[in-house]
Design an enzyme around this catalytic site. Structure first.
Site, PDB file in Angstrom:
ATOM      1  N   ASP A  65      -5.060  -5.237 -11.107  1.00  0.00           N
ATOM      2  CA  ASP A  65      -4.599  -6.510 -10.561  1.00  0.00           C
ATOM      3  C   ASP A  65      -5.493  -6.876  -9.384  1.00  0.00           C
ATOM      4  O   ASP A  65      -6.122  -6.013  -8.772  1.00  0.00           O
ATOM      5  CB  ASP A  65      -3.119  -6.437 -10.150  1.00  0.00           C
ATOM      6  N   SER A 106     -10.508  -2.838   6.590  1.00  0.00           N
ATOM      7  CA  SER A 106     -11.531  -2.150   7.373  1.00  0.00           C
ATOM      8  C   SER A 106     -11.234  -0.659   7.454  1.00  0.00           C
ATOM      9  O   SER A 106     -12.133   0.137   7.714  1.00  0.00           O
ATOM     10  CB  SER A 106     -11.564  -2.685   8.807  1.00  0.00           C
ATOM     11  N   GLU A 137     -13.950  -1.681  15.425  1.00  0.00           N
ATOM     12  CA  GLU A 137     -14.308  -1.473  14.019  1.00  0.00           C
ATOM     13  C   GLU A 137     -15.241  -0.284  13.852  1.00  0.00           C
ATOM     14  O   GLU A 137     -15.044   0.561  12.977  1.00  0.00           O
ATOM     15  CB  GLU A 137     -14.955  -2.726  13.435  1.00  0.00           C
ATOM     16  N   ASP A 174      -1.950   4.105 -10.332  1.00  0.00           N
ATOM     17  CA  ASP A 174      -1.679   2.674 -10.450  1.00  0.00           C
ATOM     18  C   ASP A 174      -0.631   2.245  -9.425  1.00  0.00           C
ATOM     19  O   ASP A 174       0.413   2.898  -9.266  1.00  0.00           O
ATOM     20  CB  ASP A 174      -1.186   2.380 -11.868  1.00  0.00           C
ATOM     21  N   VAL A 175      -0.927   1.182  -8.717  1.00  0.00           N
ATOM     22  CA  VAL A 175       0.030   0.595  -7.771  1.00  0.00           C
ATOM     23  C   VAL A 175       0.671  -0.600  -8.466  1.00  0.00           C
ATOM     24  O   VAL A 175      -0.036  -1.464  -8.996  1.00  0.00           O
ATOM     25  CB  VAL A 175      -0.674   0.167  -6.472  1.00  0.00           C
ATOM     26  N   ASP A 233     -14.420   3.155  11.665  1.00  0.00           N
ATOM     27  CA  ASP A 233     -15.246   3.671  10.572  1.00  0.00           C
ATOM     28  C   ASP A 233     -15.672   5.108  10.841  1.00  0.00           C
ATOM     29  O   ASP A 233     -15.582   5.981   9.966  1.00  0.00           O
ATOM     30  CB  ASP A 233     -16.487   2.793  10.391  1.00  0.00           C
TER      31      ASP A 233
END
Length: 621
Positions: free
Chosen positions: A596, A533, A304, A575-576, A308
């Site tokens: 949404d 992540s 992780e 917009d998705v 990042d």
């Protein structure tokens, strides 16, 4: 007083007398909080009495409502104070406890033999070190060792008490009833030898995108092209700064990061060895040597931090990047005599950062757990700490989770309030209204919500369920800045899933970004990784580039994003409209036109974000 965990080391001496001292108080003890252990946790037995606990006592903040008012004003693009963020001293003045609260709490602690303590900068948290036996006497409780099905172990209790007269002065004490593990929100790591495309994948028809974007793996150049940051020349070098959080002994590995940057962002390669590593409460420093054999063969607890760092350095170079590593042990096979470290890392981290006068303006956090693993009082106090960061002008982005509305088959989609009712499982801290929650997308033209059913992956091996985290909080009411979009979405469901979610709760995520099959280097080997992540540091990077453009124009940085997003900023997002959230044995919430609870308002259009943000700041200096 500046928070200093080292001050706690001498507390145990003064605290030991608690064991032999009858509890004295002005009023009788009454139960302050009960929080049942979530279903995946098993009680193993009583905790060893000499095990040490760093107790954090959250005192009632004197005027958080007034701080919240200021925060909303400086974050509202229609308000005359927009962008006029508060100083550290101004924020602390709003939340410091009353003298009465401090005096009564000190009296209680001293009368129980606790004579040494340290404080958060605003004195709204008191920190003490006690052994379990002393803590049990102080809180009229019994601590046990609990084990999660994944091997994590914690020392916790399901109920604790306070003298009645302190109930209105103390909000929460931890570690007591919190079972949050703050696990990284990421999916499978996949080693690869060549690009891979599933048979049903439709490549982009846009030639510019198709040249740089492939299904597996997805590269920095693809992100830059998709979100139109490619070619942007930073104009305020060194002023706009960005940071990312590491918990659970996560640590970035500089040689891996350098290898990644040499391949995908060559001019940034040297930054792998120069980004700043800040260690909090004995957290591990960024590692200058390659992975050890144990790290390479072990769990996910290095990946992780690498993800990042690689994403943020690749996207924001040459901005200054900060890595915050907060102490805390990763999961292990528990032993009744040696349970894991029992700290609450969010508090350690946020109290440290709040004490600093110079904070990065964007901070990315890719950790979380089911909301119900966190007692509501504790969740609210942590969320209020995040509000203080927002008032200081910090944009705090948090990944929305990788399990849609809950696990794939619904085996854990139940309340843990003793009623054991079927429910969707919101995630914390993504559900906190003072963070900007980031969901995940995949594919390119158009982008759709991230979802992968269990099955064979690019490496020919079976991989697990993954879906962009989605939901509505049970703890936090819907904020007014969501009133124009969230009720309309709920109404569009026409009763579907009624009873499985809180229609009046804070909906999340707010926005989204790519989150499947990121190109990634681990153990000096080309590989890929997925999850919110990944989408969270990617989105954080775009916000930090917007800050650079604002600073260079003499304007304030974005700060807490949500009021701006829901009033105007959504116009700068694509917009998705395709996909579902899945989880709990269902297809979950459907993606829809507009906001949404799967992809939020969609994915960023960098030049539009800059244009809108600059316009909103005009006249608000």
């Amino acid at each position: 007083m500046k928070f200093d965990i080292s001050l706690l080391c001498s507390v145990a001496v003064g605290a030991q007398v608690v064991l032999g001292t009858p509890i004295r108080s002005r009023t009788p003890y009454n139960v302050k909080e009960t929080h049942t252990a979530p279903s995946k946790w098993t009680k193993l037995g009583r905790a060893p009495s000499q095990h040490k606990l760093h107790l954090k006592i959250g005192l009632k903040q004197n005027n958080f409502e007034e701080l919240s008012r200021h925060l909303n004003e400086v974050s509202n693009p229609d308000h005359g104070r927009y962008g006029q963020h508060l100083s550290v001293d101004e924020v602390n003045d709003f939340v410091k406890p009353t003298d009465e609260t401090l005096d009564l709490t000190h009296e209680w602690l001293l009368s129980n033999g606790v004579s040494e303590m340290s404080y958060s900068p605003a004195k709204d948290w008191i920190n003490i070190l006690l052994d379990v036996g002393s803590a049990e006497a102080l809180l009229d409780t019994e601590y046990s060792v609990y084990r999660h099905e994944d091997g994590t172990a914690l020392v916790r209790t399901s109920k604790w008490s306070l003298p009645s007269h302190l109930h209105e002065h103390i909000d929460t004490i931890q570690p007591t009833t919190s079972f949050m593990r703050s696990v990284p929100k990421k999916s499978d790591w996949i080693q690869f030898s060549q690009p891979w495309t599933p048979p049903d994948y439709k490549p982009p028809t846009n030639e510019t995108i198709s040249k740089v974007c492939q299904f597996f793996p997805v590269t920095i150049e693809c992100f830059q092209t998709l979100y139109a940051t490619k070619g942007y020349q930073q104009k305020a070098p060194g002023i706009a700064k960005i940071a990312f959080n590491n918990f659970l002994n996560q640590t970035p590995i500089r040689p891996d990061i350098e290898a990644f940057l040499k391949h995908y962002r060559p001019e940034a390669a040297d930054s792998a060895n120069t980004f700043k590593s800040i260690e909090i409460d004995n957290g591990p420093a960024a590692q200058s040597e390659p992975l050890t054999l144990e790290q390479a063969a072990g769990d996910d607890f290095v990946r992780e931090a690498n993800l990042d760092a690689q994403t943020i350095l690749g996207m924001t170079y040459p901005q200054p990047v900060y890595s915050y590593s907060t102490g805390g042990s990763p999961p292990f096979i528990p032993d009744l005599n040696a349970p894991t470290n029992t700290n609450e890392p969010y508090l350690e981290w946020v109290n440290f950062v709040m004490a600093q006068h110079d904070i990065p303006q964007v901070i990315s956090t890719s950790y979380g757990d089911d909301e119900q693993t966190v007692p509501e009082a504790y969740a609210r106090r942590v969320c209020q700490q995040f509000a203080r960061l927002g008032a200081r002008g910090v944009s705090l982005l948090v990944s929305s989770g990788d399990d849609g509305v809950g696990d794939e088959d619904g085996s854990s989609c139940y309340t843990n309030d003793g009623k054991n009712k079927t429910t969707f499982l919101p995630s914390f801290p993504a559900s906190c209204p003072y963070v900007t929650s980031v969901g995940a997308t995949q594919q390119f033209e158009p982008e759709v919500s991230a979802y992968r059913a269990p099955g064979l992956g690019p490496d020919g091996l079976k991989h697990g369920f993954y879906a962009s985290g989605s939901g509505f909080s049970y703890y936090f009411d819907r904020p007014d800045w969501q009133d124009d979009v969230v009720p309309a979405y709920v109404k569009s469901l026409k009763g579907k899933y009624d009873g499985l979610y809180n229609k009046g709760g804070r909906g999340y995520p707010d926005i989204s970004a790519q989150g499947l099959y990121f190109a990634f280097v681990f153990n000096l080997t080309e590989s890929s990784i997925s999850g919110t992540s990944a989408s969270c540091p990617l989105m954080s990077s775009v916000v930090s580039l917007v800050n650079d453009a604002l600073i260079s124009s003499g304007k304030p940085t974005m700060g807490w994003l949500n009021p701006w997003l829901y009033k105007k900023g959504y116009k700068a997002f694509t917009d998705v409209t395709i996909g579902d959230s899945y989880g709990c044995g269902t297809k979950g919430f459907p993606v829809a036109k507009g906001w949404d609870p799967v992809t939020g308002f969609g994915t960023p259009i960098f030049p539009e974000m800059v244009r809108l943000a600059k316009g909103d700041h005009d006249g608000h200096h």
